[in-house]
Design an enzyme around this catalytic site. Structure first.
Site, PDB file in Angstrom:
ATOM      1  N   ASN A  51      19.037  23.298 -64.633  1.00  0.00           N
ATOM      2  CA  ASN A  51      19.818  22.267 -64.881  1.00  0.00           C
ATOM      3  C   ASN A  51      21.125  22.371 -64.665  1.00  0.00           C
ATOM      4  O   ASN A  51      21.864  22.834 -65.290  1.00  0.00           O
ATOM      5  CB  ASN A  51      19.593  21.627 -66.370  1.00  0.00           C
ATOM      6  CG  ASN A  51      19.995  20.109 -66.320  1.00  0.00           C
ATOM      7  OD1 ASN A  51      20.523  19.616 -65.576  1.00  0.00           O
ATOM      8  ND2 ASN A  51      19.801  19.229 -67.305  1.00  0.00           N
ATOM      9  N   ARG A 100      23.474  10.052 -65.963  1.00  0.00           N
ATOM     10  CA  ARG A 100      24.103  11.200 -65.764  1.00  0.00           C
ATOM     11  C   ARG A 100      23.747  11.692 -64.304  1.00  0.00           C
ATOM     12  O   ARG A 100      22.845  11.238 -63.838  1.00  0.00           O
ATOM     13  CB  ARG A 100      23.546  12.241 -66.753  1.00  0.00           C
ATOM     14  CG  ARG A 100      22.226  12.767 -66.647  1.00  0.00           C
ATOM     15  CD  ARG A 100      21.824  13.639 -67.604  1.00  0.00           C
ATOM     16  NE  ARG A 100      20.546  14.426 -67.500  1.00  0.00           N
ATOM     17  CZ  ARG A 100      19.904  15.303 -68.188  1.00  0.00           C
ATOM     18  NH1 ARG A 100      20.622  15.950 -69.020  1.00  0.00           N
ATOM     19  NH2 ARG A 100      18.705  15.490 -67.715  1.00  0.00           N
ATOM     20  N   VAL A 143      14.687  16.471 -67.521  1.00  0.00           N
ATOM     21  CA  VAL A 143      13.899  17.533 -66.527  1.00  0.00           C
ATOM     22  C   VAL A 143      12.590  17.539 -66.488  1.00  0.00           C
ATOM     23  O   VAL A 143      11.627  17.466 -65.550  1.00  0.00           O
ATOM     24  CB  VAL A 143      14.733  18.659 -66.616  1.00  0.00           C
ATOM     25  CG1 VAL A 143      14.079  19.676 -65.443  1.00  0.00           C
ATOM     26  CG2 VAL A 143      16.185  18.606 -65.662  1.00  0.00           C
ATOM     27  N   GLN A 144      12.246  17.858 -67.869  1.00  0.00           N
ATOM     28  CA  GLN A 144      10.795  17.899 -68.349  1.00  0.00           C
ATOM     29  C   GLN A 144       9.803  17.150 -67.708  1.00  0.00           C
ATOM     30  O   GLN A 144       9.005  17.261 -67.252  1.00  0.00           O
ATOM     31  CB  GLN A 144      10.752  18.313 -69.764  1.00  0.00           C
ATOM     32  CG  GLN A 144      11.139  19.536 -70.521  1.00  0.00           C
ATOM     33  CD  GLN A 144      12.694  19.295 -70.820  1.00  0.00           C
ATOM     34  OE1 GLN A 144      13.434  18.593 -70.395  1.00  0.00           O
ATOM     35  NE2 GLN A 144      13.027  20.193 -71.875  1.00  0.00           N
ATOM     36  N   HIS A 159      24.694  21.663 -64.696  1.00  0.00           N
ATOM     37  CA  HIS A 159      25.480  20.605 -65.156  1.00  0.00           C
ATOM     38  C   HIS A 159      26.622  20.329 -64.458  1.00  0.00           C
ATOM     39  O   HIS A 159      27.222  21.059 -63.983  1.00  0.00           O
ATOM     40  CB  HIS A 159      25.746  21.198 -66.519  1.00  0.00           C
ATOM     41  CG  HIS A 159      24.608  21.380 -67.452  1.00  0.00           C
ATOM     42  ND1 HIS A 159      23.471  20.608 -67.822  1.00  0.00           N
ATOM     43  CD2 HIS A 159      24.286  22.698 -67.970  1.00  0.00           C
ATOM     44  CE1 HIS A 159      22.572  21.039 -68.472  1.00  0.00           C
ATOM     45  NE2 HIS A 159      22.951  22.416 -68.607  1.00  0.00           N
ATOM     46  N   LYS A 198       6.725  49.125 -49.729  1.00  0.00           N
ATOM     47  CA  LYS A 198       8.184  48.890 -49.123  1.00  0.00           C
ATOM     48  C   LYS A 198       8.504  47.475 -49.590  1.00  0.00           C
ATOM     49  O   LYS A 198       7.854  46.505 -49.349  1.00  0.00           O
ATOM     50  CB  LYS A 198       7.938  49.255 -47.533  1.00  0.00           C
ATOM     51  CG  LYS A 198       9.308  49.252 -46.971  1.00  0.00           C
ATOM     52  CD  LYS A 198       9.992  50.577 -47.255  1.00  0.00           C
ATOM     53  CE  LYS A 198       9.802  51.857 -46.183  1.00  0.00           C
ATOM     54  NZ  LYS A 198      10.476  52.999 -46.792  1.00  0.00           N
ATOM     55  N   THR A 251       5.657  54.904 -47.890  1.00  0.00           N
ATOM     56  CA  THR A 251       5.997  53.631 -47.885  1.00  0.00           C
ATOM     57  C   THR A 251       6.608  53.009 -46.255  1.00  0.00           C
ATOM     58  O   THR A 251       6.628  52.156 -45.998  1.00  0.00           O
ATOM     59  CB  THR A 251       7.380  53.284 -48.915  1.00  0.00           C
ATOM     60  OG1 THR A 251       8.433  54.135 -48.341  1.00  0.00           O
ATOM     61  CG2 THR A 251       6.915  53.677 -50.238  1.00  0.00           C
ATOM     62  N   ASP A 252       6.864  54.260 -45.647  1.00  0.00           N
ATOM     63  CA  ASP A 252       7.284  54.158 -44.263  1.00  0.00           C
ATOM     64  C   ASP A 252       6.027  53.655 -43.626  1.00  0.00           C
ATOM     65  O   ASP A 252       6.312  52.903 -42.469  1.00  0.00           O
ATOM     66  CB  ASP A 252       7.914  55.395 -43.802  1.00  0.00           C
ATOM     67  CG  ASP A 252       8.381  55.220 -42.480  1.00  0.00           C
ATOM     68  OD1 ASP A 252       7.901  55.676 -41.300  1.00  0.00           O
ATOM     69  OD2 ASP A 252       9.658  54.631 -42.257  1.00  0.00           O
ATOM     70  N   PHE A 286      19.198  11.379 -70.732  1.00  0.00           N
ATOM     71  CA  PHE A 286      18.829  12.382 -71.851  1.00  0.00           C
ATOM     72  C   PHE A 286      19.330  11.893 -73.193  1.00  0.00           C
ATOM     73  O   PHE A 286      20.378  12.076 -73.319  1.00  0.00           O
ATOM     74  CB  PHE A 286      19.190  13.890 -71.505  1.00  0.00           C
ATOM     75  CG  PHE A 286      18.631  14.681 -72.222  1.00  0.00           C
ATOM     76  CD1 PHE A 286      19.228  15.562 -73.316  1.00  0.00           C
ATOM     77  CD2 PHE A 286      17.233  14.917 -72.059  1.00  0.00           C
ATOM     78  CE1 PHE A 286      18.652  16.284 -73.728  1.00  0.00           C
ATOM     79  CE2 PHE A 286      16.544  15.972 -72.951  1.00  0.00           C
ATOM     80  CZ  PHE A 286      17.274  16.649 -73.800  1.00  0.00           C
TER      81      PHE A 286
HETATM   82  O1  LIG Z   1      16.908  17.272 -69.116  1.00  0.00           O
HETATM   83  C1  LIG Z   1      17.194  17.832 -70.078  1.00  0.00           C
HETATM   84  N1  LIG Z   1      16.423  18.735 -70.817  1.00  0.00           N
HETATM   85  C2  LIG Z   1      16.702  19.158 -71.942  1.00  0.00           C
HETATM   86  O2  LIG Z   1      15.786  20.045 -72.757  1.00  0.00           O
HETATM   87  C3  LIG Z   1      18.081  19.202 -72.064  1.00  0.00           C
HETATM   88  N2  LIG Z   1      19.088  19.934 -72.936  1.00  0.00           N
HETATM   89  N3  LIG Z   1      20.159  19.597 -72.981  1.00  0.00           N
HETATM   90  N4  LIG Z   1      20.199  18.941 -71.695  1.00  0.00           N
HETATM   91  C4  LIG Z   1      19.110  18.589 -71.270  1.00  0.00           C
HETATM   92  N5  LIG Z   1      18.496  18.070 -70.114  1.00  0.00           N
END
Ligand SMILES: O=c1[nH]c(=O)c2nn[nH]c2[nH]1
Length: 295
Positions: free
Chosen positions: A254, A176, A227-228, A256, A10, A57-58, A159
């Protein structure tokens, strides 16, 4: 043809439980959405229209409520483990259960600076989630998760230096907006018994709070190169702080915010260092994932 895999149960079972503390006249509430799926010797219910092995499932839904009534629902990792272990324990032909719990936010309301005894607010779509798999003779695999935590920083994110070729149009930026919706998941070292989980129950709340604080602190303070790079620092810190965790995974969209060039209107400057008005984008969005383990 043959049945390669099967599990059923469920989903979307909504559960609310109140705890009434007579001594302090304070009530505490938990609201969650539960999915519970079973695996076992159920092939003939698919291949031979034989319903005899089917725990309906009940019945699964009823068991979710009974288990919530007869056991604590906090921490959700303990409740999930108790629920998952119930089925292979009671039904010899069920060998595993997969429980997924989404705990919704009910944050106690502060009235005139004082926590109210029985009033709460839904302060965000963010949830605390738990995935528990119990497999007979193998024990419990537990993952804890922070999901849907929406954050934004108006600077402190860059970036640049990324690969460029004839397909690339993205401009490099040293300043940014960064906005994302955090999904962070940490997987615990396998537990063998409910008692081990119960005796360690405090670690789950403590780790959830620590992971949330670590995420927010690093998001805010990191001079983000990407971000990575920022999410990797979050994973490293959670692993370093939590010996019982063997892997941490982040999924970060991300979200934007694009500059709006207004120079066509009387030369209005609104790009680069003059940018103030932006267009938040619903999509497409970057999506960055990682899984980090101990060396
Ligand atoms: O932080 C980011 N990682 C990415 O891989 C990426 N690609 N475009 N903008 C981005 N910004």
């Amino acid at each position: 043809a043959s049945l390669a895999a099967a599990r059923y149960g469920k989903d979307n079972v909504r559960v609310y439980k109140v705890h009434r503390d007579e001594k302090t006249n304070t009530q505490t509430v938990t609201e969650m959405t539960v999915c519970c799926l079973l695996e076992g010797d159920i092939e003939t219910s698919y291949t031979k229209a034989d319903n005899s092995p089917v725990v309906a499932t009940d019945t699964v839904k009823n068991t979710i409520y009974i288990t919530a009534k007869q056991n604590p629902v906090d921490p959700p990792e303990l409740y999930g483990a108790i629920l998952a272990a119930h089925f292979p324990t009671k039904y010899s032909h069920i060998h595993a259960a997969h429980v997924n719990i989404i705990v919704h936010r009910w944050t106690r309301i502060n009235v005139d600076g004082k926590p109210h005894p029985h009033s709460f607010l839904r302060d965000g779509a963010e949830t605390r989630n738990v995935e528990v798999t119990f497999r007979r003779n193998e024990g419990f695999t537990i993952s804890s998760k922070l999901a849907g935590l929406l954050v934004l920083k108006s600077t402190g994110s860059a970036f640049h230096g990324f690969h460029r070729d004839e397909y690339t149009t993205l401009k490099e930026t040293w300043d940014r907006i960064l906005s994302t919706e955090v999904d962070s998941q940490w997987t615990w070292k396998r537990y063998q018994t409910i008692d081990q989980i119960r005796s360690n129950a405090a670690v789950f709340d403590r780790t959830f709070d620590a992971a949330r604080n670590t995420t927010l602190k690093i998001f805010a303070e990191d001079d983000s190169a990407s971000v990575q790079a920022t999410m990797y620092k979050m994973c490293e810190k959670i692993l370093a702080d939590t010996p019982g965790v063997e892997a941490v995974e982040y999924t970060l969209p991300n979200k934007h915010y694009f500059e709006v060039d207004l120079s066509w209107h009387k030369g209005l400057k609104n790009t680069g260092k003059d940018a103030e008005v932006y267009a938040p984008q619903s999509g497409p969005n970057g999506l960055i994932k990682c899984r980090v383990v101990r060396k």
